[in-house]
Every structure is written in structure tokens, then in C-alpha cells.
Design an enzyme around this catalytic site. Structure first.
Site, PDB file in Angstrom:
ATOM      1  N   SER A 125      51.054  36.195  36.626  1.00 43.58           N
ATOM      2  CA  SER A 125      49.714  36.840  36.437  1.00 43.58           C
ATOM      3  C   SER A 125      50.009  38.206  35.724  1.00 43.58           C
ATOM      4  CB  SER A 125      48.979  36.794  37.596  1.00 43.58           C
ATOM      5  OG  SER A 125      48.112  37.650  37.541  1.00 43.58           O
ATOM      6  N   TYR A 152      48.631  39.957  46.874  1.00 47.34           N
ATOM      7  CA  TYR A 152      48.525  38.638  45.931  1.00 47.34           C
ATOM      8  C   TYR A 152      49.441  39.161  44.870  1.00 47.34           C
ATOM      9  CZ  TYR A 152      46.925  36.253  41.813  1.00 47.34           C
ATOM     10  OH  TYR A 152      47.138  35.694  40.468  1.00 47.34           O
ATOM     11  N   LYS A 156      53.380  37.378  43.483  1.00 45.73           N
ATOM     12  CA  LYS A 156      53.835  37.048  42.147  1.00 45.73           C
ATOM     13  C   LYS A 156      54.953  37.692  41.529  1.00 45.73           C
ATOM     14  CE  LYS A 156      50.499  33.892  41.609  1.00 45.73           C
ATOM     15  NZ  LYS A 156      50.777  32.595  41.441  1.00 45.73           N
TER      16      LYS A 156
HETATM   17  C1  UD1 Z   1      42.336  39.649  38.979  1.00 42.54           C
HETATM   18  C2  UD1 Z   1      43.578  39.687  38.396  1.00 42.54           C
HETATM   19  C3  UD1 Z   1      44.204  38.627  37.946  1.00 42.54           C
HETATM   20  C4  UD1 Z   1      43.929  37.471  38.741  1.00 42.54           C
HETATM   21  C5  UD1 Z   1      42.600  37.455  39.324  1.00 42.54           C
HETATM   22  C6  UD1 Z   1      42.569  36.389  40.581  1.00 42.54           C
HETATM   23  C7  UD1 Z   1      44.363  42.029  37.482  1.00 42.54           C
HETATM   24  C8  UD1 Z   1      44.274  42.741  36.037  1.00 42.54           C
HETATM   25  N1  UD1 Z   1      44.023  40.463  37.173  1.00 42.54           N
HETATM   26  O1  UD1 Z   1      41.704  39.470  37.910  1.00 42.54           O
HETATM   27  O2  UD1 Z   1      45.760  38.609  37.611  1.00 42.54           O
HETATM   28  O3  UD1 Z   1      44.536  36.149  38.717  1.00 42.54           O
HETATM   29  O4  UD1 Z   1      42.263  38.640  39.781  1.00 42.54           O
HETATM   30  O5  UD1 Z   1      41.483  36.584  41.236  1.00 42.54           O
HETATM   31  O6  UD1 Z   1      44.713  42.303  38.296  1.00 42.54           O
HETATM   32  N2  UD1 Z   1      33.500  41.639  37.743  1.00 42.54           N
HETATM   33  C9  UD1 Z   1      32.178  42.447  37.749  1.00 42.54           C
HETATM   34  N3  UD1 Z   1      31.350  41.736  38.595  1.00 42.54           N
HETATM   35  C10 UD1 Z   1      31.688  40.725  39.249  1.00 42.54           C
HETATM   36  C11 UD1 Z   1      33.012  40.110  38.951  1.00 42.54           C
HETATM   37  C12 UD1 Z   1      33.875  40.639  38.117  1.00 42.54           C
HETATM   38  O7  UD1 Z   1      31.685  43.682  37.083  1.00 42.54           O
HETATM   39  O8  UD1 Z   1      30.974  40.149  40.065  1.00 42.54           O
HETATM   40  C13 UD1 Z   1      34.389  42.760  36.603  1.00 42.54           C
HETATM   41  C14 UD1 Z   1      35.683  43.164  37.307  1.00 42.54           C
HETATM   42  O9  UD1 Z   1      35.289  44.494  37.595  1.00 42.54           O
HETATM   43  C15 UD1 Z   1      36.583  42.890  35.964  1.00 42.54           C
HETATM   44  C16 UD1 Z   1      36.121  41.747  35.329  1.00 42.54           C
HETATM   45  O10 UD1 Z   1      34.778  41.664  35.672  1.00 42.54           O
HETATM   46  O11 UD1 Z   1      36.311  44.159  35.213  1.00 42.54           O
HETATM   47  C17 UD1 Z   1      36.938  40.458  35.572  1.00 42.54           C
HETATM   48  O12 UD1 Z   1      37.016  40.596  37.180  1.00 42.54           O
HETATM   49  P1  UD1 Z   1      37.579  39.058  37.722  1.00 42.54           P
HETATM   50  O13 UD1 Z   1      37.119  37.968  37.174  1.00 42.54           O
HETATM   51  O14 UD1 Z   1      37.525  39.259  39.140  1.00 42.54           O
HETATM   52  O15 UD1 Z   1      39.388  39.155  37.304  1.00 42.54           O
HETATM   53  P2  UD1 Z   1      40.110  40.277  37.455  1.00 42.54           P
HETATM   54  O16 UD1 Z   1      40.145  41.055  38.595  1.00 42.54           O
HETATM   55  O17 UD1 Z   1      40.513  40.926  36.090  1.00 42.54           O
END
Ligand code: UD1
Length: 344
Positions: A125, A152, A156
Site C-alpha cells: 500500500s 495497519y 505492510k
Molecule cells: C487509506 C490508506 C490506504 C489504505 C486504506 C485502507 C493512506 C494514504 N492510504 O486510504 O493505503 O489501503 O486507507 O482503508 O494512508 N474521506 C472523507 N469522508 C469520508 C471518508 C473519506 O472526506 O467519509 C476522505 C479522506 O479524508 C481522504 C479521502 O476521502 O482524504 C480518501 O479516504 P479513504 O477512502 O478512507 O482512503 P485513504 O484514507 O486515503
């Protein structure tokens, strides 16, 4: 050629089995069905028109892996997905994560060594890069790793170290794929992401809000130093990602004398903000999404996206789909799930 796939009915696993079967590989899957259902097997078979052998086995249970390898001879390579992946849960229950992701991987490697199975593709990841500063973007495979943000993420990093050490014995050749943010679903809408409970990840939360399962999406912060203030990620379509695994298997087969441990970033090379993701969803679905801006989520990286030139040059792989296609297929999948629920 026969390939063993662990976590074969999960989100990325199931899409990879489809692409392996399309490419002519024989597949043996294993899964403990803790975060998936056996129904995925039938769906994969309906897509490919081929039989998908998938045994119930748990990587924490050596005997069950042993039994699968005894039963299915001739396995030449392994794609290892089976792992837990919820960042928040890993903070609350680190032992669960180290036990499954790390100890489970070591169990698997012991069994592979016993059977002289030497080729392995690992599900890593971009989380291994930690909180990169914006002057380090796009991240390349040479970008130094930082201390992990969560147990987590640490699993990795540790697994990559275990695999690197084992590869130096000459008994294992590894391709570690560092995924950015996998989203989307198969065009058939037969397989996709199946979050249990409230989704942690953005795209299932968007589609569940649009279909009415969740009331409102909260955007976690709009005060980041990015053009629209929301976090930036490199969203990659799960079918593109699945194809990267097929390319990785071919790479291992062809380059017998190459480095025994290689890592590749698997993304699109393009960063999109949370608001851009929402707007893309609204455009392709024709739905107005109910969302609000909330506080930052602890542990979120401000922005991260990949340099994918190494994968392009060496794996001969490149992402083909864009964010709109990701959102459209994810939406079609959510609608299909709703339809199934209604008919049940
Ligand atoms: C993270 C990890 C990724 C991992 C994944 C597993 C990092 C960079 N990435 O992804 O390696 O495989 O978790 O779960 O560490 N968001 C909102 N509202 C929500 C949900 C998300 O605004 O309800 C935003 C988050 O703040 C983020 C983006 O959407 O900016 C993506 O979030 P998400 O889909 O949870 O993935 P990551 O956190 O990037």
C-alpha cells in the site's frame, strides 16, 4: 500456469481472479470468508464462464494452507491479498492486525518454501510512504519510507521487510505492489466492494449516501494546503489494479534472473481532491450528493499520488480508466446491491 490467490473473494482479489482467468491462468483461490461471501465465487464464474475453485482456508491456520497445497498440485505462483485493512480498527486492535497480516504471511511463506513455490506478488500500500510532504510528490519507489501512521500501515512495511529478507535466500522472488486508492467495480456490476457496517472509505460512503443507506457524507476537512482545501488521493480503478497483478505474474515468470525483490507503485499518477471525487460522482450518476464539510480525520495524509513510470517501463502496465469511470461503475454496483436487497 496455476496461480494461488489468497483473499480471493475480496474486493481486489475477486477482480484479479477474473483478469487471471481472462488471461488464461488456472486459479486456485483461498478465503476465510470473514470479510466476503462465497456468493462471489458464482459471480466470478458468471463473468468468466470458467470454474473458480475457491477453498475455505485461513492463513493463520498452517494446516489449512498445507491442505490446500497438498490438494492442488502444480501451483507456480501466489498472489497474496488476505489481510485486514481498516486503519482505525488496527489502532484499537493491533494484535489482530499483526496476527493476521504479519504472522499469517509468515505461515504462508513457510508452506510455500516447503513446496518450492518461489514466485509471489504481494498486496502492499502507498501507506508505507507515510505523511509525505508536497515537495516529494509524485512519490516514486525510491521515496524513503517513513514510520507508519497506524499498525495497519506498519504490517505492510513489516511484510515487505520479511519478503525482502526471504527473497535474499534465493528461495523466493517477490513483486510488491503498492496500491494507491482502489475504487470502482466490475463493468458487469456482479462484483465490487462490500464494506461490512459503516464504510471507512470515501467511495462506498458516497454511493451508500446516494442510495439512501447513509444520511450524509462528511468531507473530512477543507482547510488543507490544496487547491480546494480537501485532501488529494490517487484513485485507481480496481480492474486496472487487477490487471497490474496479471502483469506482475508475467514479470516474475519472464525475468528469472532479475532482482528477487521488486516494488512498484500502482496508481494513475494523477491526484484528485475529495470534492473532485464528489463532483465526478454527481456528474456520472445524475444524483445530487448530500454532503457537509466536517473536521479533519486524524491520521489523514494531506496529499499523495504516484509516479507510475517504473510500472509502465518494467511491468508494461498502465492504468486505463479515469475517475468518472470509477464512479460510474461503483454507482452501478451500489444500484445492483439495492436491487438484490429489494428482491430478497
Ligand atoms: C487509506 C490508506 C490506504 C489504505 C486504506 C485502507 C493512506 C494514504 N492510504 O486510504 O493505503 O489501503 O486507507 O482503508 O494512508 N474521506 C472523507 N469522508 C469520508 C471518508 C473519506 O472526506 O467519509 C476522505 C479522506 O479524508 C481522504 C479521502 O476521502 O482524504 C480518501 O479516504 P479513504 O477512502 O478512507 O482512503 P485513504 O484514507 O486515503
Amino acid at each position: 500456469m496455476k496461480v494461488l490467490v489468497t483473499g480471493a473473494t475480496g474486493f481486489i482479489g475477486s477482480h484479479t481472479v477474473v483478469e487471471l482467468q481472462h488471461a488464461g491462468y488456472d486459479v486456485v483461490g483461498i478465503d476465510n470468508f470473514e470479510n466476503s461471501t462465497p456468493n462471489v465465487i458464482k459471480q466470478v464464474e458468471a463473468i468468466t464462464g470458467k470454474t473458480f475453485i475457491c477453498e475455505q482456508a485461513d492463513i493463520r491456520d498452517k494446516k489449512s494452507i498445507h491442505a490446500v497445497l497438498q490438494k492442488h498440485g502444480g501451483i507456480q505462483a501466489v498472489i497474496h491479498f488476505a489481510a485486514y485493512k481498516a486503519v482505525g480498527e488496527s489502532v484499537a486492535e493491533p494484535l489482530k492486525y499483526y496476527g493476521n497480516n504479519v504472522a499469517g504471511t509468515v505461515n504462508l511463506l513457510n508452506e510455500l518454501q516447503e513446496k518450492d513455490i518461489t514466485d509471489l506478488v504481494f498486496s502492499s500500500s502507498c501507506t508505507v510512504y507515510g505523511n509525505v510532504s508536497s515537495d516529494m510528490l509524485p512519490v516514486t519507489e525510491e521515496t524513503p519510507l517513513m514510520p507508519a501512521f497506524s499498525p495497519y500501515g506498519n504490517t505492510k512495511q513489516i511484510c515487505e521487510e520479511v519478503l525482502r529478507d526471504q527473497s535474499q535466500t534465493g528461495k523466493l522472488r517477490v513483486v510488491s505492489l503498492r496500491y494507491f486508492n482502489p475504487i470502482g467495480a466490475h463493468d458487469s456490476a456482479r462484483i465490487g466492494e462490500l464494506p461490512i457496517g459503516v464504510p471507512n472509505n470515501l467511495v462506498p460512503f458516497i454511493t451508500q449516501t446516494a442510495i439512501g443507506i447513509r444520511k450524509q457524507l462528511t468531507v473530512f476537512g477543507n482547510d488543507y494546503a490544496t487547491p480546494d482545501g480537501t485532501c488529494i488521493r490517487d484513485y485507481i480503478h480496481v480492474v486496472d489494479l487487477a490487471k497490474a497483478h496479471v502483469a506482475a505474474i508475467a514479470f516474475l515468470q519472464q525475468r528469472k534472473s532479475a532482482d528477487s525483490f521488486s516494488v512498484f507503485n500502482i496508481g494513475t499518477g494523477k491526484g484528485n481532491s475529495v470534492l473532485e471525487a464528489i463532483h465526478s460522482f454527481e456528474k456520472v450518476s445524475g444524483q445530487k450528493l448530500n454532503y457537509t464539510i466536517g473536521p479533519r480525520r486524524a491520521g489523514d495524509v494531506e496529499q499523495i499520488y504516484a509516479s507510475c513510470s517504473k510500472a509502465e517501463n518494467e511491468l508494461k502496465w498502465k492504468a486505463e480508466r479515469d475517475l468518472d469511470n470509477c464512479m460510474l461503475t461503483a454507482w452501478n454496483w451500489e444500484k445492483k446491491l439495492a436491487e438484490q436487497k429489494q428482491n430478497a
